[in-house]
Design an enzyme around this catalytic site. Structure first.
Site, mmCIF file in Angstrom:
data_model
loop_
_atom_site.group_PDB
_atom_site.id
_atom_site.type_symbol
_atom_site.label_atom_id
_atom_site.label_comp_id
_atom_site.label_asym_id
_atom_site.label_seq_id
_atom_site.Cartn_x
_atom_site.Cartn_y
_atom_site.Cartn_z
ATOM 1 N N ARG A 71 -19.996 25.184 -7.942
ATOM 2 C CA ARG A 71 -19.572 26.573 -8.144
ATOM 3 C C ARG A 71 -18.056 26.784 -7.973
ATOM 4 N NH1 ARG A 71 -20.827 30.481 -5.552
ATOM 5 N NH2 ARG A 71 -21.017 31.925 -7.287
ATOM 6 N N CYS A 120 -12.856 11.773 -8.353
ATOM 7 C CA CYS A 120 -11.581 11.575 -9.025
ATOM 8 C C CYS A 120 -11.326 12.674 -10.050
ATOM 9 C CB CYS A 120 -11.570 10.202 -9.690
ATOM 10 S SG CYS A 120 -11.987 8.917 -8.501
ATOM 11 N N GLU A 121 -11.161 13.885 -9.584
ATOM 12 C CA GLU A 121 -10.848 15.054 -10.405
ATOM 13 C C GLU A 121 -10.062 16.011 -9.517
ATOM 14 O OE1 GLU A 121 -11.930 15.804 -13.554
ATOM 15 O OE2 GLU A 121 -13.497 14.294 -13.821
ATOM 16 N N PRO A 162 -34.748 38.434 -10.180
ATOM 17 C CA PRO A 162 -33.656 38.060 -9.273
ATOM 18 C C PRO A 162 -33.679 36.570 -8.932
ATOM 19 C CG PRO A 162 -35.398 39.130 -8.032
ATOM 20 C CD PRO A 162 -35.793 39.213 -9.487
ATOM 21 N N GLY A 163 -32.515 35.957 -8.971
ATOM 22 C CA GLY A 163 -32.391 34.558 -8.580
ATOM 23 C C GLY A 163 -31.534 34.459 -7.329
ATOM 24 N N ARG A 164 -30.233 34.562 -7.535
ATOM 25 C CA ARG A 164 -29.256 34.424 -6.458
ATOM 26 C C ARG A 164 -29.597 35.253 -5.213
ATOM 27 N NH1 ARG A 164 -24.000 33.197 -7.533
ATOM 28 N NH2 ARG A 164 -24.369 33.872 -9.677
HETATM 29 C C1 LIG Z 1 -30.089 33.243 -14.409
HETATM 30 C C2 LIG Z 1 -31.023 34.291 -14.861
HETATM 31 C C3 LIG Z 1 -31.607 35.171 -13.929
HETATM 32 C C4 LIG Z 1 -31.249 35.166 -12.469
HETATM 33 O O1 LIG Z 1 -29.976 35.709 -12.291
HETATM 34 P P1 LIG Z 1 -29.374 35.971 -10.805
HETATM 35 O O2 LIG Z 1 -28.004 36.448 -11.058
HETATM 36 O O3 LIG Z 1 -29.415 34.686 -10.092
HETATM 37 O O4 LIG Z 1 -30.236 37.011 -10.187
HETATM 38 C C5 LIG Z 1 -32.518 36.082 -14.402
HETATM 39 N N1 LIG Z 1 -32.844 36.153 -15.731
HETATM 40 C C6 LIG Z 1 -32.295 35.332 -16.643
HETATM 41 C C7 LIG Z 1 -32.694 35.453 -18.059
HETATM 42 C C8 LIG Z 1 -31.368 34.380 -16.251
HETATM 43 O O5 LIG Z 1 -30.804 33.587 -17.164
#
Ligand SMILES: *Cc1c(COP(=O)(O)O)cnc(C)c1O
Length: 424
Positions: free
Chosen positions: A318, A350-351, A280-282
Site C-alpha cells: 500500500r 531492490c527498489e 464493505p471490505g476495508r
Molecule cells: C473492493 C471492492 C469492495 C470493497 O471496498 P472497500 O473500500 O474495501 O470497502 C466492494 N465492492 C467492490 C465491487 C469492490 O471492488
C-alpha cells in the site's frame, strides 16, 4: 471503526488482545501478520447495529482479506461475500460461507467463473457491461438456467479519495454509465438467461464523507423509479463498499448516520421495500491487523536516516502503490529524547519504492520489533514473492490464545511449480 483498541500497550509491550506481540514475533518470526478476532467482531457489530431491523445484507468485500479464518468468522456472524473471481468463490465455499449470500462483482468475469457461480447458486451477478450480460445469458441459458443480475452502474460521482481507489467517475473502467443503464436493463429483459433482481454501484474506497454516497443514492433512486414506471421491478439496491478507516487522523463516516439517511430517502421515494446490500471490505478488517517486522540495520546519511526492516513492499504494497500512510509502533517503545532521529522505514527489496513509512521520529535499535498498524486490509492479499521472499505467516489472536491461520511460505515452495528445460 476507530483506531483498533484491540491493539494496546500493556506494561510497556504492544498486545493483540491478551497476547504479547513480542511473544508472537519470537515464536513465529518476522515479518508476521497478526489479526484480532475481537476486532473483526467489533467492526461487524458496527454494521449490525446500524442496520438492525432493516432489510439488508452485508457482503464482505473479501479481496481486502481473504484468509479462510477471516471468512469463516464473518460467515458465522451472518455475512455474505462480495467476490471478484472464481478463486474467491472457492475460498467462500472452503470457509463454509453461504453461496446464496454471495454477490459477484468485477469487469472481466470469464465463462468458467460464471458457470461456477451459477452452480454454487450465488445471490447475484453484478454485471458491468453489455457484452458481459450477453455472455452470462448464454452461459446460463445453455444450462437451462437464469442468472440473477444487478447492473453495476457508474453514477459519475467523485468519492474524493485516491485516484487509484476512486471507481465511480465516468473515466473509470467500472460499471455502466448511469444514462445508458435503462437501455441495458431493457436489453436484459429480452435475454433468455437473465433475471433482473437489482442495481449496484461501488464508487470508491477509503471514503470519509457521506455526500458521495448520498449523491450516488439519489441518482440510483431516480433510475429505479424510472425502471419501475417501465415495469422493471428491482428487489435490492447495492451501494457497494468504500467506507474509510482511520489510518492516522481521518474523520470517519458514522454508519448509523449514513444508513439512516439512506433508508429515509428510500422510504420517501416509495422504495422502502428494497433490500439494501452493502459490500464493505476495508472497514471490516483494516484495523483488525498489524504487520510485525524486525529492525535489521540503522543507516545514516547526510540526507536521511533509514531503518531497514525485514518486511518490504512485497509484504505490504500500500505505501508504494497508493502513497499510503500506516502507523508505526515499536512493540516495546523506547523513550524519545532530543537526540531521537526521524527514520524512513524501508525494506530490503531492490527498489527505491520499497518503503513502509517515511519521516517517523522513533527511538530504534537493531533487533527492535515494529508493528505496522492498520494492516488488516489490502495487505496480505496484495502480497507477492518479489525478490523470492516467502510470504509471511498469518496469526489470529483470540483472547489469550493465538492460532496460525496461514503458515509462513517455505523457500522450496517458491519454485515448486517451476522446471528447467530438458538438457539435450
Ligand atoms: C473492493 C471492492 C469492495 C470493497 O471496498 P472497500 O473500500 O474495501 O470497502 C466492494 N465492492 C467492490 C465491487 C469492490 O471492488
Amino acid at each position: 471503526m476507530t483506531v483498533a483498541p484491540r491493539f494496546q500497550h500493556r506494561n510497556g509491550t504492544l498486545h493483540a488482545e491478551d497476547v504479547s506481540l513480542t511473544d508472537l514475533a519470537k515464536e513465529h518470526g518476522t515479518p508476521l501478520y497478526v489479526y484480532s478476532r475481537a476486532a473483526l467482531h467489533d467492526a461487524w457489530e458496527g454494521y449490525a447495529r446500524a442496520l438492525q431491523g432493516r432489510k439488508s445484507l452485508v457482503c464482505f468485500g473479501m479481496k481486502a482479506n481473504s484468509n479462510l479464518a477471516v471468512l469463516s468468522e464473518f460467515s458465522r456472524l451472518g455475512a455474505g461475500f462480495d467476490i471478484v473471481s472464481g478463486g474467491e468463490l472457492a475460498r467462500v465455499l472452503a470457509a463454509g460461507g453461504d453461496p446464496g449470500k454471495v454477490v459477484f462483482s468485477g469487469v472481466g468475469k470469464q465463462a468458467w467463473e460464471m458457470q461456477a457461480a451459477l452452480d454454487a447458486g450465488v445471490k447475484c451477478f453484478n454485471v458491468e457491461s453489455e457484452p458481459e450480460l450477453e455472455r452470462l445469458s448464454e452461459v446460463a441459458s445453455t444450462r437451462g438456467r437464469r442468472a440473477r443480475i444487478s447492473l453495476r452502474v457508474n453514477p459519475d460521482v467523485d468519492a474524493r479519495t485516491h485516484p487509484y481507489i476512486s471507481t465511480g467517475l465516468k473515466e473509470n473502467k467500472f460499471g455502466i454509465p448511469i444514462e445508458a443503464a435503462p437501455e441495458v436493463y431493457r436489453r436484459a429483459t429480452r435475454l433468455p438467461g437473465i433475471e433482473i433482481v437489482g442495481v449496484d454501484c461501488h464508487i470508491g474506497s477509503q471514503i470519509t464523507e457521506e455526500s458521495p454516497y448520498l449523491d450516488a443514492l439519489d441518482k440510483l433512486i431516480l433510475l429505479i423509479t424510472n425502471l419501475k414506471a417501465e415495469g422493471i421491478e428491482l428487489q435490492h439496491l447495492d451501494l457497494g463498499g468504500g467506507i474509510g478507516i482511520r489510518y492516522t487522523d481521518e474523520t470517519l463516516i458514522e454508519p448509523v448516520t449514513l444508513f439512516n439517511q439512506v433508508f429515509e430517502r428510500l422510504k420517501n421515494a416509495g422504495l422502502g421495500h428494497l433490500e439494501l446490500v452493502l459490500e464493505p471490505g476495508r472497514s471490516l478488517v483494516g484495523n483488525a491487523g498489524v504487520l510485525l517486522t524486525e529492525v535489521q540495520y540503522l543507516k545514516h546519511s547526510d540526507a536521511k536516516n533509514f531503518a531497514i526492516v525485514d518486511a518490504a513492499m512485497n509484504d505490504l504494497l500500500r505505501p508504494t502503490l497508493y502513497d499510503a500512510w500506516h502507523g508505526v509502533e515499536p512493540v516495546v517503545p523506547r523513550p524519545v529524547t532530543s537526540a531521537t532521529l526521524s527514520y524512513d522505514v524501508v525494506g530490503p527489496i531492490c527498489e527505491s519504492g520499497d518503503w513502509l513509512a517515511k519521516d517517523r521520529r522513533l527511538e530504534l535499535h537493531p533487533g527492535d520489533v515494529l508493528a505496522i498498524m492498520s494492516a488488516g486490509a489490502y495487505a496480505f492479499t496484495m502480497s507477492s514473492q518479489y525478490n523470492s521472499r516467502p510470504r509471511p505467516a498469518e496469526i489470529m489472536v483470540d483472547g489469550t490464545r493465538s492460532h496460525v491461520v496461514r503458515q509462513r511460505e517455505t523457500i522450496e515452495s517458491l519454485f515448486d511449480l517451476e522446471t528447467v528445460l530438458p538438457q539435450t
